[in-house]
Design an enzyme around this catalytic site. Structure first.
Site, PDB file in Angstrom:
ATOM      1  N   HIS A  10       9.165  -2.150  -0.176  1.00 51.30           N
ATOM      2  CA  HIS A  10       8.868  -1.678   0.978  1.00 51.30           C
ATOM      3  C   HIS A  10       7.673  -2.134   1.122  1.00 51.30           C
ATOM      4  O   HIS A  10       7.102  -2.255   2.800  1.00 51.30           O
ATOM      5  CB  HIS A  10       8.574   0.315   0.479  1.00 51.30           C
ATOM      6  CG  HIS A  10       9.733   0.679  -0.094  1.00 51.30           C
ATOM      7  ND1 HIS A  10      10.132   1.697   1.148  1.00 51.30           N
ATOM      8  CD2 HIS A  10      10.540   0.769  -0.613  1.00 51.30           C
ATOM      9  CE1 HIS A  10      10.374   2.416   1.016  1.00 51.30           C
ATOM     10  NE2 HIS A  10      11.548   1.625  -0.427  1.00 51.30           N
ATOM     11  N   ASP A  62       1.171  -5.702   6.341  1.00 54.13           N
ATOM     12  CA  ASP A  62       1.964  -4.256   5.853  1.00 54.13           C
ATOM     13  C   ASP A  62       3.330  -4.579   5.727  1.00 54.13           C
ATOM     14  O   ASP A  62       3.612  -4.926   6.809  1.00 54.13           O
ATOM     15  CB  ASP A  62       1.016  -3.334   7.191  1.00 54.13           C
ATOM     16  CG  ASP A  62       1.633  -1.791   6.653  1.00 54.13           C
ATOM     17  OD1 ASP A  62       1.704  -1.721   5.258  1.00 54.13           O
ATOM     18  OD2 ASP A  62       0.775  -0.778   7.142  1.00 54.13           O
TER      19      ASP A  62
HETATM   20  P1  ADQ Z   1       1.827   2.579   2.844  1.00 55.19           P
HETATM   21  O1  ADQ Z   1       1.552   1.820   2.700  1.00 55.19           O
HETATM   22  O2  ADQ Z   1       1.930   4.657   2.131  1.00 55.19           O
HETATM   23  O3  ADQ Z   1       3.624   2.760   2.413  1.00 55.19           O
HETATM   24  P2  ADQ Z   1       2.407   3.368   5.833  1.00 55.19           P
HETATM   25  O4  ADQ Z   1       4.039   2.433   5.867  1.00 55.19           O
HETATM   26  O5  ADQ Z   1       1.346   3.235   7.061  1.00 55.19           O
HETATM   27  O6  ADQ Z   1       2.460   3.269   4.540  1.00 55.19           O
HETATM   28  O7  ADQ Z   1       2.898   5.048   5.263  1.00 55.19           O
HETATM   29  C1  ADQ Z   1       2.115   6.122   5.379  1.00 55.19           C
HETATM   30  C2  ADQ Z   1       2.694   7.875   5.628  1.00 55.19           C
HETATM   31  O8  ADQ Z   1       1.495   8.791   4.899  1.00 55.19           O
HETATM   32  C3  ADQ Z   1       3.168   7.954   7.391  1.00 55.19           C
HETATM   33  O9  ADQ Z   1       3.701   8.178   6.700  1.00 55.19           O
HETATM   34  C4  ADQ Z   1       2.008   8.895   6.989  1.00 55.19           C
HETATM   35  O10 ADQ Z   1       1.666   9.089   8.012  1.00 55.19           O
HETATM   36  C5  ADQ Z   1       1.510   9.378   5.554  1.00 55.19           C
HETATM   37  N1  ADQ Z   1      -0.069   9.801   5.907  1.00 55.19           N
HETATM   38  C6  ADQ Z   1      -1.175   8.335   5.864  1.00 55.19           C
HETATM   39  N2  ADQ Z   1      -2.325   9.079   6.275  1.00 55.19           N
HETATM   40  C7  ADQ Z   1      -1.585  10.756   6.305  1.00 55.19           C
HETATM   41  C8  ADQ Z   1      -2.790  12.368   6.149  1.00 55.19           C
HETATM   42  N3  ADQ Z   1      -4.360  12.339   6.136  1.00 55.19           N
HETATM   43  N4  ADQ Z   1      -2.449  12.916   6.118  1.00 55.19           N
HETATM   44  C9  ADQ Z   1      -0.861  13.049   6.020  1.00 55.19           C
HETATM   45  N5  ADQ Z   1      -0.301  12.105   6.075  1.00 55.19           N
HETATM   46  C10 ADQ Z   1      -0.686  10.824   6.105  1.00 55.19           C
HETATM   47  C11 ADQ Z   1       4.298   2.034   2.141  1.00 55.19           C
HETATM   48  C12 ADQ Z   1       4.417   0.483   2.567  1.00 55.19           C
HETATM   49  C13 ADQ Z   1       4.561   0.583   4.205  1.00 55.19           C
HETATM   50  C14 ADQ Z   1       5.829   0.455   4.439  1.00 55.19           C
HETATM   51  C15 ADQ Z   1       6.111   2.102   3.487  1.00 55.19           C
HETATM   52  C16 ADQ Z   1       7.773   2.824   4.137  1.00 55.19           C
HETATM   53  O11 ADQ Z   1       2.728   0.082   2.626  1.00 55.19           O
HETATM   54  O12 ADQ Z   1       4.174  -1.182   4.421  1.00 55.19           O
HETATM   55  O13 ADQ Z   1       6.247   1.216   5.805  1.00 55.19           O
HETATM   56  O14 ADQ Z   1       6.113   1.903   2.266  1.00 55.19           O
HETATM   57  O15 ADQ Z   1       8.103   1.756   3.421  1.00 55.19           O
END
Ligand code: ADQ
Length: 465
Positions: A156, A364
């Site tokens: 990921h 990311d």
């Molecule tokens: P993350 O590093 O966690 O994931 P991201 O892809 O942005 O990063 O996903 C974060 C998730 O958490 C999103 O669905 C978002 O809506 C949710 N989120 C964040 N803040 C929130 C809040 N305050 N309240 C509710 N929900 C919140 C890892 C990798 C990424 C990759 C994903 C999936 O680091 O690059 O995209 O896995 O493969």
């Protein structure tokens, strides 16, 4: 149809509690269709650790199977190698990486323990799908136990250039262990080609084209399968009560002003201090935005026991105070920094009420927030996405305003362009991105990986030893 067995550090939830990420929803969907097991850590530490009884939960077709770890496993595997070594190295942050051989030993040990416990639960025609950087060496332990099922892996987070990965002690041995998978999926073409280059340059492999690699007498697929979200469903969240309540509250609060939104876990890869500096630069370089545009940053803490994370939290609090002290007025607060978490429905409303989505990680894997922001927009009057060139999402979302997150001037100029973009242009860019996201959604992503791993095993692919 074969059963699916998913292995990931954290599992579930099986029911959409409103907080489950899009990824969990996609995996539950795949599991429900084929039936199967979701296997991983319970999130708890106990004396028996991986030797303790399973904690299970069952629906008609899916079983969650979890087990604890000991404190030593947690310290070396999770807090150590996974989050203090691999996470920084794979995000190109060698300066933050801790190299400690106990961590690596603990990591391999926990991978082995997880495979030993999973082995007896497997049936001969199960397809196994392992997730993320916690389990790079998992398949090599399964193969040592003579498990012959197809095993796919998806990373990921980014896979760095070989020049960076080479700094990781025993990198060759870790990557060699990964070759026990039949298929290794990456978020972007760049990540996949970094991996293939490492295998060619450091392990003497040959790139056969089409993502196929020949190495040590066997073949493995190493390809990009960029992860999608359930875009159509996420768009529907914006008409739920939770979302509408947030839209109303924010629109009332802003009274015709514009809001830029950032949503991230607090993490040094997300570029949050750089983002706050860029917003400050927007107010300096384009003073017409003072009193009119604000930044709302929603950032729930994560891995709060690691030093690097405590430091960022402190820095962000200080920067918020600094920018607000410098620019705030009686009826306008430039930065609102919220460290709470929201349900996905509530979040969709916050995205919709924001004219600009600001997603500026320094690195990311993909970044699902960029996709969620686009999915939540009003088709007739959509907002604009300002996106870091270092997010995997930038590879497919070329209609966003792409910026270098290290340059406050460039981000500020991108924000200014977003704030002033004419409606026609906003609509055109939005539509292309939204339509593409609906096609390349989470279900299509998991189906592509599953199809390929089954195909490669029924073809003539031979595993390296
Ligand atoms: P993350 O590093 O966690 O994931 P991201 O892809 O942005 O990063 O996903 C974060 C998730 O958490 C999103 O669905 C978002 O809506 C949710 N989120 C964040 N803040 C929130 C809040 N305050 N309240 C509710 N929900 C919140 C890892 C990798 C990424 C990759 C994903 C999936 O680091 O690059 O995209 O896995 O493969």
């Amino acid at each position: 149809m074969s059963r699916l067995v998913i292995v990931s550090n954290r599992v579930g939830p099986l029911k959409d509690t409103g907080r489950a990420g899009g990824l969990a929803v996609a995996l539950v969907d795949a599991l429900t269709k084929s039936g199967g097991i979701w296997f991983g850590w319970s999130g708890e530490v106990s004396e028996e650790g991986t030797f303790g009884a399973f904690k299970t939960q069952k629906t008609k077709s899916v079983e969650l199977v979890q087990m604890d770890m000991t404190q030593a496993d947690y310290d070396d595997f999770y807090g150590g190698y996974a989050n203090r070594t691999l996470w920084p190295v794979l995000h190109y942050r060698l300066d933050l990486a801790v190299f400690d051989r106990r961590f690596e030993q603990g990591y391999r040990y926990v991978n082995e323990r997880f495979s030993t416990r999973l082995g007896p639960l497997l049936k001969p025609d199960d397809v196994i799908w392992v997730h993320d950087y916690h389990f790079l060496t998992f398949a090599s332990h399964m193969r040592a136990m003579e498990v012959n099922n197809p095993i796919a892996f998806f990373l990921h987070i980014p896979f760095p250039a070989p020049e960076v990965l080479a700094a990781l002690p025993n990198a060759e041995s870790i990557v060699r262990s990964m070759l026990a998978y039949d298929l290794i999926g990456f978020q972007t073409e760049r990540d996949a080609s970094n991996f293939r280059r490492f295998v060619e340059e450091e392990l003497g492999g040959t790139d056969l084209g089409d993502g196929r690699l020949s190495v040590a007498g066997g073949e493995v697929i190493a390809k990009a399968y960029s992860i999608g979200i359930d875009a159509e469903n996420f768009a529907k969240f914006t008409s739920t009560l939770d979302a509408r309540r947030n839209i109303d509250r924010l629109e009332k609060l802003m009274g015709g002003r514009q809001q830029i939104i950032g949503v991230d876990r607090i993490d040094y890869t997300k570029g949050l201090p750089e983002r706050f500096r860029s917003f400050e630069r927007l107010l300096e370089d384009y003073p017409e935005n003072r009193g009119r545009v604000s930044l709302m940053q929603v950032a729930p803490p994560s891995r709060a026991d690691l030093d690097a994370y405590i430091d960022i939290r402190r820095e962000l609090d200080e920067m918020t105070g600094h920018v607000n002290g410098r620019f705030a007025d009686l009826d306008w607060t430039p930065i609102r920094f919220l460290t709470k978490s929201f349900t996905r429905r509530a979040l969709s409303g916050i995205y919709r009420a924001s004219k600009v989505g600001l997603v500026t990680p320094l690195r990311d894997g993909m970044n699902l927030v960029a996709k969620e922001y686009i999915a939540a927009q009003r088709p007739e009057d959509p907002g604009v996405l300002v996106l870091s060139r270092f997010a995997g999402a930038a590879e497919a979302m070329k209609e966003a305003i792409i910026v270098n997150p290290h340059s406050p001037e460039e981000v500020a100029a991108g924000l200014q362009r977003a704030i002033t973009m004419p409606l026609d242009e906003r609509r055109d860019c939005w539509k292309i991105m939204f339509d593409r996201m609906c096609k390349e959604d989470a279900v299509a992503w998991s189906r592509a990986i599953m199809d390929d791993v089954v195909k490669c095993r029924s073809g003539n692919t031979v595993r390296p030893h």
